[in-house]
Write an enzyme that holds these catalytic residues in place. Structure first.
Site, PDB file in Angstrom:
ATOM      1  N   GLU A  66      82.785  45.823  78.506  1.00 11.76           N
ATOM      2  CA  GLU A  66      82.445  44.415  78.271  1.00 11.76           C
ATOM      3  C   GLU A  66      81.156  43.987  78.986  1.00 11.76           C
ATOM      4  OE1 GLU A  66      85.760  41.828  79.037  1.00 11.76           O
ATOM      5  OE2 GLU A  66      86.627  42.271  77.083  1.00 11.76           O
ATOM      6  N   GLU A  81      90.550  46.033  72.474  1.00 11.92           N
ATOM      7  CA  GLU A  81      91.500  45.382  73.382  1.00 11.92           C
ATOM      8  C   GLU A  81      92.042  44.113  72.747  1.00 11.92           C
ATOM      9  OE1 GLU A  81      90.210  44.322  77.284  1.00 11.92           O
ATOM     10  OE2 GLU A  81      88.985  46.113  77.493  1.00 11.92           O
TER      11      GLU A  81
END
Ligand code: GLA
Length: 705
Positions: free
Chosen positions: A164, A320
């Site tokens: 991320e 995710e």
């Protein structure tokens, strides 16, 4: 991974994300948080749940490299072998998102610095300056060590760079960043005079005589030069991308043939994902819709459409999601029974070929110990575990959809440059925010069952009968020319307000707004007329309002009887220059002036919405949708039911029907098929329970009765 599979009978081109067959299912696994005895139970339970891919190593740097000169791969070797023995493939992270304490103390300068000059401390994660040479060198070294060790391991299926990018740290204002920013500016502008022109430094005596005088836009007494800020946004996206590319180059060199991804964060302002996705072998995304928000699935659909679009419609991976609650909202509502399954199927419905999670086993320590997991704290007795097992079984039944694709019926233009420029300070209104402008447009399309692709401003638009541009604040003439040519050749464009304002230096296009769109739209903007917070302006669709503006400011924003729509945030005093008026303002100072226009140009049409219509946007979009013949995937779609269609190479279609509502719905079908979730043949309709879903295999056209 596009692979050509040749058997003795035929050649089939598949479009698989990895070499793992079927749909991918699994999650982040953080085995370093557990004694190794627990791993044996983990892999046994993974088999029970149908897990075929785990992401490991995301936060393992400190464990893998205890100090500058030693490595500890033994545990990861054992983990890889264990996974391989149990048929679980590995998505190996490069572990670079959380530099260890020894590295930080040896190089305190790698810690990021805020615009106010505060150096952020060690003790969380993502504590690095994107331009730090020390951090980059250490990250690349770790990546190389991992790549050299595991490149040939049979369990390795995917590389997962970092984690991320831009989650916690999107920019850094330290001296290393300043050096890198100057380098970037030299490359972009060439000379200091070019930069002065681009930044408009004649304003407020901001002229530079050398690049050395330039600093990152740290906190200053008043408004900072907007082009400096815009270049800073561009630089920050590029600086993180440079880090990513440094790791990617190592993986491509040392571990060729194994696909590489990094997990995106849906529609994230900080990173220009069009540019980033060019450097991904496959796009993966982390998505956390809020179970407390009854419309969360609409936003999720929008993000998934973007992820699919980033690589031109190729399947992507939901890297995710939370099996139930997250731990980082002020109030973390769990997913009520059925929601986890429905939202997982929604990602597949919009082109994902796998559903992974944060995380496999719930942590007992650390900042995320209250975050849900596939295997909750309560263990296999938990409701969550039953859902994990059930979803795994269903994904196996859906395996054949892997590689099939969706195509949007209309295109939505998205340009990060324009987004960044739109949201700079000192504009007529601070309420013009890209996500908030886009959402009602997307929601209207979603409500009407229209699947859309996102496209960058450089895209060829030919295949799309309709192109929507909710905002194009920053627009260079080349893009405007392309849009004009698209319309002249028969295309249909719908453009939202405050568009065609600035060039790529954020200088106003001369000669009146909307600058290079003026001829295409057939209108000119006399003045922007933002609407104060909480107020609305009436807009009447039939164009029957009285002519001429009102001088009666006292009645501004009062809605007269009979008005159809409400504008909020924004309106414009516009005059037509060839366009016809489809709707007029019906209250306030602008009453009687055009609000929505349509201009015929060549063989096509361009609509202009001069105001933000919020929840009423769809009532205007119905006009171009009808003219373009763009409709729902299925006619007569009941409320709350989302329908999408994936197309397989052999002509089969997979029709996803998802009921996001709390009421049972009956969906009429034009073609009977087989529900892959139940194995049952359908008749002329499908009944969906609240939060229910069906995935219908429809035969290829030539096989239909
Ligand atoms: C992100 C991160 C994960 C974890 C989850 C929690 O997606 O990548 O490491 O922090 O959020 O929701």
């Amino acid at each position: 991974m596009t692979a050509t599979v040749t058997t003795d009978r035929l050649t089939v081109t598949t479009d698989r994300l990895t070499r793992v067959p079927g749909l991918l299912y699994g999650g982040d696994w953080n085995p370093e948080q557990w004694p190794e005895q627990v791993w044996a139970e983990d892999v046994k339970l993974m088999a029970e749940a149908g897990v075929n891919l785990v992401t490991v190593g995301v936060f393992s740097w400190a464990r893998l490299q205890p100090d500058a000169d030693s490595w500890d791969f033994g545990w990861l070797d054992r983990l890889f072998d264990l996974c391989h023995r149990h048929g679980v493939a590995v998505d190996l992270a490069t572990a670079t998102a959380s530099p260890p304490a020894w590295l930080v103390r040896a190089h305190p300068e790698l810690l990021p610095v805020t615009a106010d000059g505060v150096r952020l401390e060690f003790g969380s994660r993502q504590h690095y300056c994107p331009s730090s040479p020390a951090y980059r060198e250490a990250a690349v070294r770790l990546t190389r060590a991992l790549a050299e060790r595991y490149r040939h391991h049979p369990a390795l299926a995917l590389w997962h760079i970092h984690n991320e990018y831009g989650d916690h740290v999107q920019e850094c204002f330290c001296p290393d960043s300043a050096v890198d920013f100057r380098r970037w500016l030299r490359e972009r502008h060439g000379g200091i005079e070019e930069l002065n022109r681009s930044w408009g430094t004649a304003f407020w005596s901001q002229r530079y005589t050398s690049f050395e005088q330039i600093e990152p836009p740290r906190t200053a007494p008043g408004p900072v030069n907007p082009t400096q800020l815009l270049d800073w946004r561009r630089f920050c996206s590029d600086a993180l991308l440079a880090l990513h590319r440094a790791e990617k180059a190592v993986l491509d060199e040392v571990s060729p043939g194994v696909p590489v991804t990094t997990n995106f964060m849906s529609m994230l302002k900080a990173l220009d994902y069009w540019e980033w996705s060019r450097h991904e072998d496959l796009v993966s995304d982390d998505a956390y819709p809020d179970p407390a928000d009854p419309r969360a699935h609409v936003n999720a659909a929008m993000n998934y459409d973007l992820m699919r679009s980033l690589k031109g419609g190729r399947p992507w991976l939901l890297m995710e999601q939370a099996p139930s609650a997250v731990s980082w909202r002020p109030v973390n509502v769990p997913k009520r029974p059925g929601l986890y399954r429905l939202w997982s199927l929604q990602a597949l419905a919009r082109g994902a070929d796998g559903v992974l999670h944060f995380q496999w086993r719930a942590s007992v320590a650390g900042a995320e110990k209250f975050h849900s997991a596939m295997l909750p704290h309560r263990g296999t007795a938990a409701r969550g575990w039953q859902e994990t097992v059930r979803l795994g079984a269903e994904l196996r039944r859906l395996g054949e959809i892997a590689g099939s694709r969706l195509r949007g019926r209309a295109a939505v233009l998205l340009d990060w440059d324009s987004w960044w420029a739109l949201e700079l300070d000192d504009h007529p209104s601070a309420r013009m925010r890209w996500p908030e402008l886009l959402r009602p447009w997307y929601a209207a399309l979603h409500e009407r069952g229209v699947t859309v692709d996102f496209v960058p401003p450089t895209a060829g638009l030919d295949g799309y009968p309709l192109v929507l541009a909710p905002n194009l604040y920053l627009l260079d003439t080349a893009t405007a020319d392309r849009l004009t040519a698209y319309v002249r050749d028969g295309g249909r464009l719908v453009c939202g307000p405050f568009s065609g304002i600035a060039d790529r230096h954020d200088h106003i296009h001369p000669g009146g707004h909307p600058g290079p769109l003026r001829e295409l739209l057939g209108i000119v903007v006399d003045e922007h007329w933002p609407i104060p917070d909480g107020a609305t302006t009436a807009v009447r669709l039939d164009g029957a309002a009285p002519d001429g503006p009102r001088s009666d400011g006292a009645e501004a924003h009062a809605e007269p009887h009979g008005a159809d729509l409400r504008a909020e945030r924004w309106s414009e005093w516009i005059e037509t220059e060839g366009a016809e008026t489809l709707a007029r303002y019906a209250s306030g100072t602008l009453a009687g002036l055009p609000a929505v226009t349509r201009n015929r140009l060549g063989a096509g049409t361009a609509w202009y919405l001069s105001c933000h219509l919020g929840a009423d946007t769809g009532r205007v979009l119905d006009l171009p949708l009808a003219e373009a013949g763009v409709g729902a995937e299925l006619p007569d779609l009941p409320a709350d039911v989302e329908a999408t269609r994936r197309h397989a190479a052999d002509g089969r279609q997979y029709l996803f029907l998802l009921n996001h509502g709390g009421v049972e719905r009956r969906v009429p079908l034009d073609t009977p098929g087989t529900d892959l979730l139940t194995g049952a043949a359908t008749g002329d309709a499908v009944t969906l329970a609240p939060l229910g879903a069906a995935v219908l295999r429809l035969p290829a056209a030539e096989e239909r009765p």
